[in-house]
Scaffold this motif. Structure first.
Motif, PDB file in Angstrom:
ATOM      1  N   SER A  67      44.297  42.625  33.400  1.00  0.00           N
ATOM      2  CA  SER A  67      44.907  42.914  34.702  1.00  0.00           C
ATOM      3  C   SER A  67      43.963  42.526  35.831  1.00  0.00           C
ATOM      4  O   SER A  67      44.409  42.172  36.931  1.00  0.00           O
TER       5      SER A  67
ATOM      6  N   THR B  86      39.570  46.767  39.068  1.00  0.00           N
ATOM      7  CA  THR B  86      40.884  46.172  39.350  1.00  0.00           C
ATOM      8  C   THR B  86      41.482  46.784  40.618  1.00  0.00           C
ATOM      9  O   THR B  86      42.091  46.084  41.431  1.00  0.00           O
ATOM     10  N   SER B  87      41.252  48.089  40.798  1.00  0.00           N
ATOM     11  CA  SER B  87      41.842  48.768  41.965  1.00  0.00           C
ATOM     12  C   SER B  87      41.322  48.189  43.276  1.00  0.00           C
ATOM     13  O   SER B  87      42.054  48.122  44.264  1.00  0.00           O
TER      14      SER B  87
ATOM     15  N   ASP C  52      44.550  38.881  36.284  1.00  0.00           N
ATOM     16  CA  ASP C  52      45.843  38.667  36.942  1.00  0.00           C
ATOM     17  C   ASP C  52      45.789  39.001  38.431  1.00  0.00           C
ATOM     18  O   ASP C  52      46.295  38.256  39.263  1.00  0.00           O
ATOM     19  N   TRP C  53      45.143  40.132  38.765  1.00  0.00           N
ATOM     20  CA  TRP C  53      45.079  40.526  40.179  1.00  0.00           C
ATOM     21  C   TRP C  53      44.172  39.587  40.969  1.00  0.00           C
ATOM     22  O   TRP C  53      44.450  39.281  42.135  1.00  0.00           O
ATOM     23  N   SER C  54      43.088  39.130  40.343  1.00  0.00           N
ATOM     24  CA  SER C  54      42.193  38.190  41.035  1.00  0.00           C
ATOM     25  C   SER C  54      42.940  36.886  41.309  1.00  0.00           C
ATOM     26  O   SER C  54      42.829  36.298  42.391  1.00  0.00           O
TER      27      SER C  54
ATOM     28  N   PHE D 250      44.255  42.876  47.962  1.00  0.00           N
ATOM     29  CA  PHE D 250      45.494  42.082  47.865  1.00  0.00           C
ATOM     30  C   PHE D 250      46.507  42.578  48.897  1.00  0.00           C
ATOM     31  O   PHE D 250      47.092  41.801  49.647  1.00  0.00           O
TER      32      PHE D 250
ATOM     33  N   GLN E 143      43.199  45.068  43.905  1.00  0.00           N
ATOM     34  CA  GLN E 143      44.570  45.418  44.320  1.00  0.00           C
ATOM     35  C   GLN E 143      44.588  45.818  45.794  1.00  0.00           C
ATOM     36  O   GLN E 143      45.469  45.407  46.551  1.00  0.00           O
TER      37      GLN E 143
ATOM     38  N   ALA F  87      46.233  36.594  41.490  1.00  0.00           N
ATOM     39  CA  ALA F  87      47.314  36.874  42.444  1.00  0.00           C
ATOM     40  C   ALA F  87      46.774  36.891  43.870  1.00  0.00           C
ATOM     41  O   ALA F  87      47.391  36.341  44.791  1.00  0.00           O
ATOM     42  N   GLN F  88      45.600  37.496  44.036  1.00  0.00           N
ATOM     43  CA  GLN F  88      45.038  37.565  45.376  1.00  0.00           C
ATOM     44  C   GLN F  88      44.680  36.174  45.910  1.00  0.00           C
ATOM     45  O   GLN F  88      44.960  35.842  47.066  1.00  0.00           O
TER      46      GLN F  88
END
Lengths: 517, 69
Positions: free
Chosen positions: A7, A477-478, A10-12, A484, A481, A14-15
């Protein structure tokens, strides 16, 4: 193995994607509209007609709004390199940093110097000096794009470097190979010409809106004529460079081509999918022999994919399964390794790097270095847990590719239609609305192109050398997020501000006596 | 003399701006948010210290993350 949470990857991603996509809302309009307004000012200087001066000044005003909104949005991407992608930044910073530094210097000195003359210099410098400033502003912006695209092209096709295990950095050994790699040249031509298309669609769209309102009709017809000719030429160049880009992808990123084509089983004499719907339940990552179609339906142009990829009607094009299994003939006559073999060699390379750094005597260092050099081409494969990780998101790549191509074809028809109709277009309300509504489609095509380029090359941050899972920083991860959503809000506000200011400027229309922008 | 003319060119240009004032305000606000808020509080450089320390950190990250058979 020290695992990284998927995750976080994925978040990195996505950002970075969010930031890049918002940034790319502003850039292509700068590149495209800049040329249109420079052409209009050139006509003014050539004819001496005040009408063309006012026309150029109006588009220059919209250019200024877009430039101001977009300026520095790319800086966020550089923040992300340092925070979210620290391994990547260290690993390739010596190469990646050079084009970015040149871009920064060019953007700062060339654009900022001449843009001031362009906006403040009306009636203060000669007509020709002003025109030169206008062209130099847009040439500066285009050269900035060159260096950014060189950096991106290097990630797609890394060349001109040598890995130094002492510093854990790739060092540039051939600047020309990096700056003028075939991928960089084609990427630049394709991206810039597609941005010209976007700029031209914007100009014809706004002009058709004036025709719908029955306002500024002479201005609108003149703008449509210039933009449609320019747009048509740009769209044809984009189609040609797109073909060249496809050839590069076939050579250097065959998995991307297979994903864009939905090609699971490769072979000789393969057809190009003109259109189709993928089966939603298709398993693209399996390597079990499977001849079942992955399409609900599709239309194919026979032999066209082989022709595009190899310039031979019976040329071999590997599919997703073949790229995982290996054993197919490469263009140089060698036989392709399987993904498992590449992964094993990648693990050897990473282990050799660890051994090299731990080694205390010269003989051990030399042995580790030899193993590292021998297997370095597969370094990135050593981070993959299974061949399935090599398969990008096929539906997203497949449909994005078709959106880009279909819209590219549509714009050719649109510009040709506007040129054929000439002033008669003003009487065709439905067509005028169609052109106005085509404006967002230009952005859709442009973004879809980047989706193909970037989603299609997953899982790589740098093709074959470094997958995302190794490139990212070990952050919470937070926290990724949180940033993001901060960006989402910030960029959306910026976009709304642009739309509002741009909307007001368009509603006001060209003025007889335009004040300084 | 030339420098004075250049300064005058810019000063007059900035003074005569209309929409440009709004755009400059947005640019400066944007740069403030980026550097004084985002960079300072949300985007510190992950790699800290001397180059040797950064090198060691990345080397251990890259070797530790390798997949196992």
């Amino acid at each position: 193995m020290n695992t990284i949470d998927t995750s976080l990857v994925d978040w990195s991603r996505a950002q970075f994607a969010l930031t890049a996509m918002y940034h790319w809302l502003f850039v292509p309009l700068t590149l495209g509209l800049g040329i249109v307004m420079a052409i209009m000012e050139s006509i003014y200087v050539r004819t001496g007609r005040e009408f063309w001066k006012q026309t150029a000044r109006f588009w220059m005003k919209l250019f200024g709004i877009n430039f101001a909104m977009g300026v520095a949005t790319g800086i966020i991407l550089e923040f992300e390199f340092g925070t979210n992608w620290s391994n990547y930044s260290w690993f390739v910073g010596d190469i990646f940093g050079a084009p970015l530094a040149i871009e920064g210097i060019l953007a700062f000195f060339m654009e900022s110097t001449f843009i001031a003359v362009m906006y403040f210099g009306w009636n203060k410098v000669s007509k020709r000096a002003h025109l030169a400033a206008t062209w130099l502003t847009i040439i500066g912006a285009t050269l900035s794009a060159w260096w950014i695209l060189v950096a991106n092209a290097w990630m797609q096709h890394p060349v001109g470097m040598e890995f130094n295990p002492d510093t854990v950095r790739n060092e540039m050994v051939d600047f020309t190979a990096v700056a003028f790699s075939p991928v960089a040249v084609v990427k630049f031509c394709h991206t810039v010409s597609s941005s010209w298309v976007l700029g031209a669609v914007f100009v014809v769209g706004v002009s058709c809106w004036y025709l719908l309102r029955g306002k500024h009709t002479e201005f609108a017809h003149a703008s449509i004529k210039v933009a449609a000719w320019f747009g048509l030429a740009a769209a044809l160049i984009t189609a040609h460079t797109g073909h060249q880009s496809g050839r590069d992808i076939a050579l250097f990123q065959p998995m991307k081509l297979a994903a864009a084509e939905g090609l699971y089983n490769g072979g000789t004499g393969r057809g190009l999918v003109l259109g189709g719907i993928l089966r939603p339940d298709a398993d693209w990552t399996s390597t079990a022999a499977n001849e079942e179609s992955k399409f609900l339906f599709h239309i194919e142009c026979p032999y066209a994919l082989s022709l595009l990829a190899t310039h031979k009607a019976d040329g071999y094009v590997p599919g997703i399964r073949n790229l995982q299994e290996g054993g197919y003939p490469l263009p140089d006559g060698a036989i392709a390794l399987s993904a498992e073999e590449k992964m094993a060699r990648g693990r050897l390379a990473i282990a050799a790097l660890a051994d090299y750094r731990k080694a205390t005597d010269e003989a051990s260092k030399a042995a580790a270095l030899a193993t590292l050099r021998e297997n370095f081409d597969y370094f990135g494969y050593g981070y993959l847990k299974s061949p399935a990780e090599l398969v990008p998101n096929v539906p997203l790549t497949f449909y994005s590719f078709r959106i880009m191509v279909v819209l590219g074809g549509y714009f050719i028809v649109l510009f040709a239609g506007l040129l054929i109709l000439g002033k008669k277009v003003a009487k065709k309300q439905l067509l005028l609305w169609g052109v106005v509504l085509s404006v967002p489609l230009a952005w859709m095509a442009s973004q879809a192109g980047w989706v193909v380029a970037e989603v299609g090359r997953q899982p790589w941050a740098i093709q074959g050398l470094l997958p995302n899972v190794a490139a990212i920083s070990r952050l919470e991860t937070s926290s990724v997020q949180t940033t993001f959503f901060i960006f989402l809000v910030l960029f959306t506000l910026l976009l709304l501000a642009e739309l509002r200011i741009m909307g007001k400027a368009i509603a006001a229309g060209p003025e007889t006596h335009t004040p300084n922008a | 003399m030339l420098l004075r003319r250049i300064v005058k060119f810019y000063v007059e240009g900035f003074r005569s701006m209309t929409l440009g004032r709004t755009l400059w305000f947005i640019i400066l606000l944007k740069l403030f948010i980026m550097f004084a808020v985002l960079k300072a509080f949300f985007f510190p450089s992950y790699l800290q210290g001397e180059p040797e320390e950064k090198e060691a950190t990345v080397a251990s990250e890259l070797t530790d993350r390798a997949a196992t058979e």
